[in-house]
Design an enzyme around this catalytic site. Sequence first.
Site, PDB file in Angstrom:
ATOM      1  N   HIS A 181      -6.082  -5.869   3.212  1.00 11.72           N
ATOM      2  CA  HIS A 181      -5.117  -4.791   3.397  1.00 11.72           C
ATOM      3  C   HIS A 181      -4.716  -4.705   4.867  1.00 11.72           C
ATOM      4  O   HIS A 181      -5.560  -4.496   5.742  1.00 11.72           O
ATOM      5  CB  HIS A 181      -5.735  -3.455   2.956  1.00 11.72           C
ATOM      6  CG  HIS A 181      -5.992  -3.386   1.480  1.00 11.72           C
ATOM      7  ND1 HIS A 181      -5.312  -2.520   0.652  1.00 11.72           N
ATOM      8  CD2 HIS A 181      -6.842  -4.081   0.680  1.00 11.72           C
ATOM      9  CE1 HIS A 181      -5.740  -2.675  -0.594  1.00 11.72           C
ATOM     10  NE2 HIS A 181      -6.670  -3.615  -0.598  1.00 11.72           N
TER      11      HIS A 181
ATOM     12  N   CYS B 204      -3.213  -2.401   6.272  1.00 15.11           N
ATOM     13  CA  CYS B 204      -3.453  -1.062   6.823  1.00 15.11           C
ATOM     14  C   CYS B 204      -4.849  -0.966   7.435  1.00 15.11           C
ATOM     15  O   CYS B 204      -5.132  -0.042   8.211  1.00 15.11           O
ATOM     16  CB  CYS B 204      -3.259   0.012   5.756  1.00 15.11           C
ATOM     17  SG  CYS B 204      -4.344  -0.132   4.326  1.00 15.11           S
TER      18      CYS B 204
ATOM     19  N   CYS C 291       0.845  -1.195   0.000  1.00 21.04           N
ATOM     20  CA  CYS C 291       0.000   0.000   0.000  1.00 21.04           C
ATOM     21  C   CYS C 291       0.881   1.246   0.000  1.00 21.04           C
ATOM     22  O   CYS C 291       1.757   1.393   0.854  1.00 21.04           O
ATOM     23  CB  CYS C 291      -0.901  -0.015   1.227  1.00 21.04           C
ATOM     24  SG  CYS C 291      -1.764   1.542   1.545  1.00 21.04           S
ATOM     25  N   GLU C 292       0.661   2.128  -0.950  1.00 15.93           N
ATOM     26  CA  GLU C 292       1.501   3.323  -1.046  1.00 15.93           C
ATOM     27  C   GLU C 292       1.182   4.364   0.023  1.00 15.93           C
ATOM     28  O   GLU C 292       1.948   5.309   0.208  1.00 15.93           O
ATOM     29  CB  GLU C 292       1.371   3.959  -2.430  1.00 15.93           C
ATOM     30  CG  GLU C 292       0.014   4.540  -2.756  1.00 15.93           C
ATOM     31  CD  GLU C 292      -0.037   5.127  -4.153  1.00 15.93           C
ATOM     32  OE1 GLU C 292      -0.808   6.077  -4.356  1.00 15.93           O
ATOM     33  OE2 GLU C 292       0.679   4.643  -5.039  1.00 15.93           O
ATOM     34  N   HIS C 293       0.084   4.196   0.738  1.00 11.88           N
ATOM     35  CA  HIS C 293      -0.281   5.168   1.768  1.00 11.88           C
ATOM     36  C   HIS C 293       0.447   4.918   3.090  1.00 11.88           C
ATOM     37  O   HIS C 293       0.772   5.863   3.809  1.00 11.88           O
ATOM     38  CB  HIS C 293      -1.794   5.147   2.005  1.00 11.88           C
ATOM     39  CG  HIS C 293      -2.581   5.553   0.803  1.00 11.88           C
ATOM     40  ND1 HIS C 293      -3.847   5.067   0.544  1.00 11.88           N
ATOM     41  CD2 HIS C 293      -2.273   6.384  -0.223  1.00 11.88           C
ATOM     42  CE1 HIS C 293      -4.293   5.588  -0.590  1.00 11.88           C
ATOM     43  NE2 HIS C 293      -3.353   6.381  -1.072  1.00 11.88           N
ATOM     44  N   HIS C 294       0.678   3.632   3.417  1.00 13.31           N
ATOM     45  CA  HIS C 294       1.301   3.307   4.694  1.00 13.31           C
ATOM     46  C   HIS C 294       2.527   2.402   4.548  1.00 13.31           C
ATOM     47  O   HIS C 294       3.167   2.066   5.548  1.00 13.31           O
ATOM     48  CB  HIS C 294       0.293   2.628   5.632  1.00 13.31           C
ATOM     49  CG  HIS C 294      -0.909   3.468   5.926  1.00 13.31           C
ATOM     50  ND1 HIS C 294      -2.090   3.324   5.236  1.00 13.31           N
ATOM     51  CD2 HIS C 294      -1.099   4.469   6.817  1.00 13.31           C
ATOM     52  CE1 HIS C 294      -2.976   4.202   5.690  1.00 13.31           C
ATOM     53  NE2 HIS C 294      -2.398   4.895   6.649  1.00 13.31           N
TER      54      HIS C 294
ATOM     55  N   GLN D 184      -5.059  -0.708  -4.746  1.00 12.44           N
ATOM     56  CA  GLN D 184      -5.664  -1.841  -5.444  1.00 12.44           C
ATOM     57  C   GLN D 184      -6.445  -1.410  -6.677  1.00 12.44           C
ATOM     58  O   GLN D 184      -6.442  -2.104  -7.697  1.00 12.44           O
ATOM     59  CB  GLN D 184      -6.564  -2.612  -4.474  1.00 12.44           C
ATOM     60  CG  GLN D 184      -7.162  -3.885  -5.087  1.00 12.44           C
ATOM     61  CD  GLN D 184      -7.957  -4.684  -4.084  1.00 12.44           C
ATOM     62  OE1 GLN D 184      -7.670  -4.647  -2.876  1.00 12.44           O
ATOM     63  NE2 GLN D 184      -8.962  -5.400  -4.540  1.00 12.44           N
TER      64      GLN D 184
END
Length: 206
Positions: free
Chosen positions: A164, A166, A93-96, A136
Amino acid sequence: MSTDAGGDIFTTEAPAAGVDQPRIEKAVREILLAIGEDPDRDGLLDTPARVARAYQEQFAGLSQRPEDVLTTVFEAGHDEMVLVKDIEMYSTCEHHLVPFHGSAHIGYIPNTKGQITGLSKLARLVDVYARRPQVQERLTTEIADALMEYLDPRGVIVVIEAEHLCMTMRGVRKPGAKTVTSAVRGVFAKRDRTRAEAMSLIIGHS
């Protein structure tokens, strides 16, 4: 070019291929210090190098191209659906920067020449895009668009189911929750019956 807190000079440009492992090691060491750990204790001495090696593998897709995977086609004279289900998929995941994992299901109807690609190529295409910082939704779209561009099929359907971390190890903490995304192109988008047939085959997986 920039200078870090220790006065060392480093470039801000990403390397052309692969990853800058010494830079990752230095960054991981700083993270360990920032969370209050001792990066020099026995259990953590090799952690920066291990993370750098792991990132080399996890983000290998950044230096790979879909056309390198989908170059081989075979004249099979096949004009019906080809579907590969339950392709194991791991991404980040590119956010976390924590993993999400699950299964990808890919179906396509060959072009008017009846050309097909090797089944393993579909799994490799998933890896090309999964092994990058991702969301995703974009992952699903990129796989579908690459198949349309390089195989020129009459239609493509891609469905991804993933959990996920996250969501399961932080935040709302809902283990077992799965996200399902889909992308349809060509005849799968235009013909309800064709799309329904593909979805019934995918949903029927064990």
